[in-house]
Design a protein around this motif. Structure first.
Motif, PDB file in Angstrom:
ATOM      1  N   ALA A 129     -16.334 -10.045  -8.491  1.00  0.00           N
ATOM      2  CA  ALA A 129     -16.083  -8.777  -8.861  1.00  0.00           C
ATOM      3  C   ALA A 129     -15.486  -8.049  -7.890  1.00  0.00           C
ATOM      4  CB  ALA A 129     -17.225  -7.934  -9.436  1.00  0.00           C
ATOM      5  N   ALA A 130     -16.146  -8.295  -6.717  1.00  0.00           N
ATOM      6  CA  ALA A 130     -15.483  -7.475  -5.493  1.00  0.00           C
ATOM      7  C   ALA A 130     -14.138  -7.952  -5.097  1.00  0.00           C
ATOM      8  CB  ALA A 130     -16.532  -7.663  -4.224  1.00  0.00           C
ATOM      9  N   ARG A 131     -13.972  -9.385  -5.374  1.00  0.00           N
ATOM     10  CA  ARG A 131     -12.574  -9.817  -5.061  1.00  0.00           C
ATOM     11  C   ARG A 131     -11.465  -9.300  -5.856  1.00  0.00           C
ATOM     12  NH1 ARG A 131     -13.829 -14.910  -5.553  1.00  0.00           N
ATOM     13  NH2 ARG A 131     -14.385 -15.314  -3.457  1.00  0.00           N
ATOM     14  N   ARG A 132     -11.828  -9.110  -7.219  1.00  0.00           N
ATOM     15  CA  ARG A 132     -11.203  -8.581  -8.040  1.00  0.00           C
ATOM     16  C   ARG A 132     -10.602  -7.323  -7.756  1.00  0.00           C
ATOM     17  NH1 ARG A 132     -14.106 -11.627 -11.938  1.00  0.00           N
ATOM     18  NH2 ARG A 132     -15.007  -9.657 -12.430  1.00  0.00           N
ATOM     19  N   GLU A 133     -11.508  -6.620  -7.470  1.00  0.00           N
ATOM     20  CA  GLU A 133     -11.334  -5.147  -6.980  1.00  0.00           C
ATOM     21  C   GLU A 133     -10.547  -4.928  -5.856  1.00  0.00           C
ATOM     22  OE1 GLU A 133     -11.754  -0.828  -7.178  1.00  0.00           O
ATOM     23  OE2 GLU A 133     -12.344  -2.718  -8.715  1.00  0.00           O
ATOM     24  N   LEU A 134     -10.725  -5.564  -4.887  1.00  0.00           N
ATOM     25  CA  LEU A 134     -10.030  -5.631  -3.463  1.00  0.00           C
ATOM     26  C   LEU A 134      -8.723  -6.045  -3.785  1.00  0.00           C
ATOM     27  CD1 LEU A 134     -12.792  -6.291  -0.938  1.00  0.00           C
ATOM     28  CD2 LEU A 134     -11.859  -4.107  -1.552  1.00  0.00           C
ATOM     29  N   SER A 135      -8.249  -6.955  -4.551  1.00  0.00           N
ATOM     30  CA  SER A 135      -6.977  -7.418  -5.023  1.00  0.00           C
ATOM     31  C   SER A 135      -5.928  -6.452  -5.737  1.00  0.00           C
ATOM     32  CB  SER A 135      -6.817  -8.528  -5.815  1.00  0.00           C
ATOM     33  OG  SER A 135      -7.650  -8.394  -6.939  1.00  0.00           O
ATOM     34  N   LYS A 136      -6.649  -5.181  -6.096  1.00  0.00           N
ATOM     35  CA  LYS A 136      -5.901  -4.033  -6.610  1.00  0.00           C
ATOM     36  C   LYS A 136      -4.761  -3.695  -5.849  1.00  0.00           C
ATOM     37  CE  LYS A 136      -9.188  -2.999 -10.114  1.00  0.00           C
ATOM     38  NZ  LYS A 136      -9.949  -1.784 -10.585  1.00  0.00           N
ATOM     39  N   ARG A 137      -3.504  -3.307  -6.397  1.00  0.00           N
ATOM     40  CA  ARG A 137      -2.450  -2.834  -5.474  1.00  0.00           C
ATOM     41  C   ARG A 137      -2.496  -1.991  -4.656  1.00  0.00           C
ATOM     42  NH1 ARG A 137       3.091  -3.966  -5.986  1.00  0.00           N
ATOM     43  NH2 ARG A 137       4.464  -2.333  -5.031  1.00  0.00           N
ATOM     44  N   MET A 138      -3.435  -0.716  -5.171  1.00  0.00           N
ATOM     45  CA  MET A 138      -3.799   0.512  -4.270  1.00  0.00           C
ATOM     46  C   MET A 138      -4.472   0.035  -2.839  1.00  0.00           C
ATOM     47  SD  MET A 138      -7.265   1.688  -6.857  1.00  0.00           S
ATOM     48  CE  MET A 138      -7.568   2.954  -5.553  1.00  0.00           C
ATOM     49  N   TYR A 139      -5.127  -0.999  -2.947  1.00  0.00           N
ATOM     50  CA  TYR A 139      -5.825  -1.337  -1.761  1.00  0.00           C
ATOM     51  C   TYR A 139      -4.680  -2.095  -0.668  1.00  0.00           C
ATOM     52  CZ  TYR A 139     -10.100  -0.241  -4.075  1.00  0.00           C
ATOM     53  OH  TYR A 139     -11.137  -0.093  -4.739  1.00  0.00           O
ATOM     54  N   HIS A 140      -3.471  -2.291  -1.189  1.00  0.00           N
ATOM     55  CA  HIS A 140      -2.550  -3.018  -0.155  1.00  0.00           C
ATOM     56  C   HIS A 140      -1.197  -2.438  -0.182  1.00  0.00           C
ATOM     57  CE1 HIS A 140      -5.126  -6.482  -0.218  1.00  0.00           C
ATOM     58  NE2 HIS A 140      -5.282  -6.363  -1.779  1.00  0.00           N
ATOM     59  N   GLU A 141      -1.234  -1.038  -0.232  1.00  0.00           N
ATOM     60  CA  GLU A 141      -0.009  -0.259  -0.332  1.00  0.00           C
ATOM     61  C   GLU A 141       0.418   0.029   1.162  1.00  0.00           C
ATOM     62  OE1 GLU A 141      -0.581   3.268  -2.011  1.00  0.00           O
ATOM     63  OE2 GLU A 141      -0.672   2.749  -4.224  1.00  0.00           O
ATOM     64  N   ASN A 142      -0.470  -0.250   2.191  1.00  0.00           N
ATOM     65  CA  ASN A 142      -0.055   0.084   3.520  1.00  0.00           C
ATOM     66  C   ASN A 142      -0.187  -1.407   4.322  1.00  0.00           C
ATOM     67  OD1 ASN A 142       0.493   2.743   3.313  1.00  0.00           O
ATOM     68  ND2 ASN A 142      -1.845   3.143   3.671  1.00  0.00           N
ATOM     69  N   ASP A 143       0.033  -2.540   3.723  1.00  0.00           N
ATOM     70  CA  ASP A 143      -0.289  -3.794   4.344  1.00  0.00           C
ATOM     71  C   ASP A 143       1.274  -4.245   4.959  1.00  0.00           C
ATOM     72  OD1 ASP A 143      -2.806  -4.040   3.675  1.00  0.00           O
ATOM     73  OD2 ASP A 143      -2.502  -5.553   2.092  1.00  0.00           O
ATOM     74  N   PRO A 144       1.066  -4.703   5.968  1.00  0.00           N
ATOM     75  CA  PRO A 144       2.622  -5.115   6.542  1.00  0.00           C
ATOM     76  C   PRO A 144       3.365  -5.969   5.638  1.00  0.00           C
ATOM     77  CG  PRO A 144       1.028  -6.199   7.648  1.00  0.00           C
ATOM     78  CD  PRO A 144       0.299  -5.328   6.733  1.00  0.00           C
ATOM     79  N   GLY A 145       4.781  -6.090   5.805  1.00  0.00           N
ATOM     80  CA  GLY A 145       5.367  -6.913   4.959  1.00  0.00           C
ATOM     81  C   GLY A 145       5.572  -8.478   5.573  1.00  0.00           C
ATOM     82  N   LEU A 146       6.451  -9.340   4.538  1.00  0.00           N
ATOM     83  CA  LEU A 146       6.441 -10.761   4.842  1.00  0.00           C
ATOM     84  C   LEU A 146       7.056 -10.885   6.253  1.00  0.00           C
ATOM     85  CD1 LEU A 146       6.219 -13.498   3.909  1.00  0.00           C
ATOM     86  CD2 LEU A 146       8.401 -13.371   2.912  1.00  0.00           C
ATOM     87  N   VAL A 147       8.154  -9.953   6.569  1.00  0.00           N
ATOM     88  CA  VAL A 147       8.626 -10.339   7.903  1.00  0.00           C
ATOM     89  C   VAL A 147       7.756  -9.922   9.219  1.00  0.00           C
ATOM     90  CG1 VAL A 147      10.580  -9.516   9.463  1.00  0.00           C
ATOM     91  CG2 VAL A 147      10.925 -10.142   7.028  1.00  0.00           C
ATOM     92  N   GLN A 148       7.196  -8.796   8.754  1.00  0.00           N
ATOM     93  CA  GLN A 148       6.115  -8.324   9.870  1.00  0.00           C
ATOM     94  C   GLN A 148       5.032  -9.383  10.036  1.00  0.00           C
ATOM     95  OE1 GLN A 148       6.571  -5.713  11.964  1.00  0.00           O
ATOM     96  NE2 GLN A 148       4.815  -6.493  13.064  1.00  0.00           N
ATOM     97  N   ARG A 149       4.492  -9.914   8.752  1.00  0.00           N
ATOM     98  CA  ARG A 149       3.402 -10.784   9.093  1.00  0.00           C
ATOM     99  C   ARG A 149       3.905 -12.000   9.716  1.00  0.00           C
ATOM    100  NH1 ARG A 149       2.476  -9.324   3.402  1.00  0.00           N
ATOM    101  NH2 ARG A 149       3.346 -11.361   2.878  1.00  0.00           N
ATOM    102  N   ALA A 150       5.108 -12.649   9.529  1.00  0.00           N
ATOM    103  CA  ALA A 150       5.787 -13.666  10.101  1.00  0.00           C
ATOM    104  C   ALA A 150       5.828 -13.552  11.589  1.00  0.00           C
ATOM    105  CB  ALA A 150       6.992 -14.050   9.663  1.00  0.00           C
ATOM    106  N   LEU A 151       6.335 -12.205  12.112  1.00  0.00           N
ATOM    107  CA  LEU A 151       6.442 -11.943  13.464  1.00  0.00           C
ATOM    108  C   LEU A 151       4.747 -11.879  14.054  1.00  0.00           C
ATOM    109  CD1 LEU A 151       9.078  -9.007  13.407  1.00  0.00           C
ATOM    110  CD2 LEU A 151       9.439 -11.585  14.258  1.00  0.00           C
ATOM    111  N   ASN A 152       4.046 -11.290  13.312  1.00  0.00           N
ATOM    112  CA  ASN A 152       2.622 -11.138  14.088  1.00  0.00           C
ATOM    113  C   ASN A 152       2.133 -12.545  14.270  1.00  0.00           C
ATOM    114  OD1 ASN A 152       2.394  -8.497  13.820  1.00  0.00           O
ATOM    115  ND2 ASN A 152       1.675  -8.380  11.918  1.00  0.00           N
TER     116      ASN A 152
END
Length: 251
Positions: A43-66
């Motif tokens: 239940a916690a995993r489903r809750e944290l997978s909601k879009r509202m929790y990932h709006e400020n996550d880095p993009g694909l390019v930024q993750r690749a650079l990291n």
């Protein structure tokens, strides 16, 4: 803390759910809500997978650079730990390698292709020696020394063909022309070979022409015009004998 609160705390933290429930019921409380551990985690995993929790996550390019910089950091850390002196020693080694490469580059210059001396001397459009000379002079007047040297060498070879000292042959190379012309103009053999070498180096080897190379070719062209060829009657005939025979016949 009142009695109900103590019972509720014991119910939530107690090791045995059944006992906690019995204690709560014995004091008139309501049974606590219990959720199995796996179900709660899902239940916690489903809750944290909601879009509202990932709006400020880095993009694909930024993750690749990291990920790339993390890999570089790990590589650098492993190299520095294996190098005597640690990070400072690694920096010294890198600087030494860069210095050696710079010295080699300065000493050897920019790599060039191996001269392709088998390439043809002339293009498909035939021109006279006078036309090649005019083109060479025009290039030289503009400081285009590569083209000037090329055109002057073509003028030399075309002039020899026009004088019947060379058979006109498509696809002839500068080296071949110099070797063939040297048989009837032996006093200029070395200069002809040097001219062919300059032509190949400039045309196919990446070397830049200069006024001296052009002047050498210009002087060679003029000297060849004034030089009488050494004629032979057959392969292997001594040139002096051939000349003597002709003189005797003419006399």
């Amino acid at each position: 803390m009142n009695g109900a609160g103590g019972v509720l705390t014991a119910a939530l933290t107690g090791p045995h759910t059944g006992t906690a429930t019995a204690l709560a019921l014995s004091h008139g409380g309501t049974p606590p809500v219990t959720t199995p551990r796996e179900a709660a985690r899902e239940a916690a995993r489903r809750e944290l997978s909601k879009r509202m929790y990932h709006e400020n996550d880095p993009g694909l390019v930024q993750r690749a650079l990291n990920a790339f910089w993390d890999w570089v950091g790990r590589l650098f850390g492993a190299a520095s730990s294996a190098t005597p002196g640690g990070t400072l020693g690694l920096v010294v080694v890198v600087l030494a390698v860069v210095a050696v490469l710079a010295a080699l580059w300065w000493r050897l210059g920019t790599p060039h292709r191996t001269p392709a001396s088998s390439a043809a001397l002339f293009d498909d459009r035939p021109r006279s020696a006078a036309e090649h000379r005019a083109a060479a002079e025009a290039h030289a007047a503009q400081g285009h020394w590569n083209q000037a040297v090329q055109e002057r060498m073509r003028a030399v070879v075309r002039s020899l063909e026009e004088r019947a000292l060379l058979d006109p042959r498509p696809g002839r190379t500068a080296d071949e022309a110099a070797a063939e012309a040297g048989r009837s103009l032996p006093s200029h053999t070395d200069r002809l070979r040097a001219a062919a070498r300059d032509f190949d180096d400039i045309t196919y080897g990446g070397r830049s022409g200069d006024p001296r190379a052009y002047q050498r070719l210009t002087e060679l062209d003029r000297d060849l015009e004034r030089t009488r060829p050494v004629l032979t009657d057959a392969p292997g005939t001594n040139p002096s004998t051939a000349r003597g025979g002709r003189q005797g016949a003419s006399s």
